[in-house]
Design a protein around this motif. Structure first.
Motif, short mmCIF file in Angstrom:
data_model
loop_
_atom_site.label_atom_id
_atom_site.label_comp_id
_atom_site.label_asym_id
_atom_site.label_seq_id
_atom_site.Cartn_x
_atom_site.Cartn_y
_atom_site.Cartn_z
N ARG A 108 11.51 1.37 -12.44
CA ARG A 108 10.92 2.66 -12.04
C ARG A 108 11.86 3.43 -11.13
NH1 ARG A 108 5.39 2.13 -12.83
NH2 ARG A 108 4.75 0.01 -13.33
N LEU A 111 7.61 7.17 -8.49
CA LEU A 111 6.33 6.51 -8.25
C LEU A 111 5.25 7.15 -9.14
CD1 LEU A 111 4.98 4.29 -6.64
CD2 LEU A 111 4.51 5.95 -4.83
N ALA A 115 2.02 1.86 -10.78
CA ALA A 115 2.69 1.65 -9.48
C ALA A 115 2.11 2.61 -8.44
CB ALA A 115 4.20 1.86 -9.62
N ASP A 118 -1.42 1.37 -7.51
CA ASP A 118 -1.36 0.23 -6.57
C ASP A 118 -0.96 0.70 -5.17
OD1 ASP A 118 -2.10 -1.54 -8.49
OD2 ASP A 118 -0.11 -2.41 -8.81
N TYR A 119 0.05 1.53 -5.13
CA TYR A 119 0.57 2.02 -3.84
C TYR A 119 -0.52 2.80 -3.09
CZ TYR A 119 3.52 4.60 -0.54
OH TYR A 119 4.07 5.14 0.59
N ILE A 125 3.58 -3.50 -4.98
CA ILE A 125 3.80 -3.31 -6.41
C ILE A 125 4.68 -4.45 -6.90
CG2 ILE A 125 4.64 -1.70 -8.16
CD1 ILE A 125 4.51 0.39 -5.69
N SER A 126 4.09 -5.37 -7.65
CA SER A 126 4.81 -6.58 -8.07
C SER A 126 5.54 -7.22 -6.88
CB SER A 126 5.82 -6.26 -9.19
OG SER A 126 5.18 -5.80 -10.34
N THR A 146 9.71 -3.82 -11.22
CA THR A 146 8.36 -4.34 -10.99
C THR A 146 7.95 -5.14 -12.23
OG1 THR A 146 7.36 -2.31 -11.87
CG2 THR A 146 7.75 -2.39 -9.51
N SER A 158 0.99 -7.62 -13.32
CA SER A 158 2.22 -7.57 -12.54
C SER A 158 2.42 -8.91 -11.84
CB SER A 158 2.18 -6.40 -11.56
OG SER A 158 1.04 -6.49 -10.76
N ASP A 202 10.19 5.87 -15.87
CA ASP A 202 10.10 4.41 -15.82
C ASP A 202 10.13 3.88 -17.24
OD1 ASP A 202 7.37 4.83 -16.70
OD2 ASP A 202 6.79 4.99 -14.60
#
Ligand SMILES: Nc1ncnc2c1ncn2[C@@H]1O[C@H](COP(=O)(O)OP(=O)(O)O)[C@@H](O)[C@H]1O
Ligand SMILES: [Mg+2]
Length: 315
Positions: A108, A111, A115, A118-119, A125-126, A146, A158, A202
């Motif tokens: 990636r 963002l 991802a 999650d963030y 992230i992973s 990731t 992930s 990504d």
């Protein structure tokens, strides 16, 4: 050439599946593989999947993806060895059969997608904890990897670098080589896309082992495996906090979401006009990325593939 007219004319000339009498057959979401004599004949059908479901078929999709991936393998082969051996038909590649590592290397540069989700939820992230204050669709300080597990079915999960190594899913030297290759591919892809007016946001790579040699397998930098945005509108949209202009299969995804479909229940009937637009997007991706145009024939796809496989001695 691919035009609105030729797409419309070929709405009925699509490849849903194949069933050839050779090798060991494996049916993936989009491609049918036949494994024989250390080789894997990979036939890109015209199936399109989203939300991990096959939705419909789109004319020329198999060819567009196959030719785009072949273009990229040619461009990157000096930097990263790949499994591609032969392209006997516009929709078919022949690879060295590898033992595929069960991890997808997602790279990636921005963002977005899962991802970002999650963030935004405060999660790593992973296993990567990004610094606070990054906005949706912001360019990252540098590309991050990731990884996710290549689940046999359903959604990929992930996984962190530490888990991969501590569980010995892949040995450290091999994993480090995968990281190096993934970043090298991403750098070449990003540079080329940038010259073509695109951002490679990504993407994911798969790697396999061929008698101790690490090769990139599957397909690379296609709209099925990657997210692309237009470069010229990026900054303005980002500054305004708006959605980016995508060049990928999110068109059909977005249409489905607008019909209330999120992956569960029956798939809504997809009108011809929506299919045509989706193909135009795939074609646009091909033309914008390669700078060329894909020639197509009106021959029934299955007949053409069978003819080419016979001609080249695969059947
Ligand atoms: N060179 C290779 N050797 C072995 N397997 C490969 C190679 N290239 C691609 N594959 C596998 O072929 C399959 C391609 O079909 P696809 O439709 O993407 O299936 P999937 O639903 O499993 O992702 C994938 O499972 C991919 O891992
Ligand atoms: Mg796949």
């Amino acid at each position: 050439m691919i035009t609105k007219g030729s797409i419309r004319q070929n709405l009925g000339n699509t490849l849903l599946k194949t069933d050839f009498p050779f090798g060991k057959r494996y049916q993936g979401k989009v491609r049918d593989s036949y494994i024989a004599s250390g080789k894997r004949v990979i036939i890109a059908t015209d199936r399109i999947s989203a939300f991990d479901k096959v939705l419909t078929t789109l004319p020329f999709k198999g060819q567009l993806l196959t030719q785009l991936s072949a273009f990229w393998f040619g461009k990157t082969m000096n930097a990263v060895p790949n499994a591609l051996l032969d392209t006997p038909d516009p929709s078919v590649v022949v690879h060295k059969e590898c033992r595929v590592h069960p991890i997808e290397m997602v790279v990636r540069g921005y963002l977005a997608g899962s991802a970002w989700r999650d963030y935004a939820a405060g999660k790593a992230i992973s296993g990567i904890a990004l610094p606070p204050g990054i906005r949706k669709y912001q360019k990252l300080a540098g590309p991050i990897i990731t990884p996710s597990t290549k689940a046999a079915s359903g959604h990929d999960l992930s996984i962190s670098r530490e888990e991969i190594l501590s569980m010995n899913i892949i040995t450290k030297p091999v994993y480090e080589q995968m990281e190096q290759y993934a970043l090298a591919l991403f750098a070449i892809g990003s540079d080329w896309c940038s010259r073509q007016g695109l951002i490679l946001v990504d993407t994911k790579y798969e790697f396999g082992d061929d008698n101790g040699k690490l090769l990139v397998v599957d397909e690379i930098h296609t709209p099925d495996s990657s997210r692309f945005w237009y470069k010229d509108t990026y900054q303005k949209l980002f500054d305004k906090g708006e959605e980016q202009r995508p060049l990928d299969k999110e068109y059909l995804r977005a249409w489905l979401i607008s019909k209330g479909f999120m992956g569960d229940g029956p798939v809504p009937v997809i009108p011809d006009e929506v299919k045509i637009e989706a193909v135009l997007r795939y074609n646009k991706a091909y033309e914008q990325i390669t700078g060329g145009k894909l020639g197509v024939s009106e021959e029934p796809v299955l007949q053409r593939i069978e003819r080419n496989l016979r001609k080249n001695g695969y059947i």
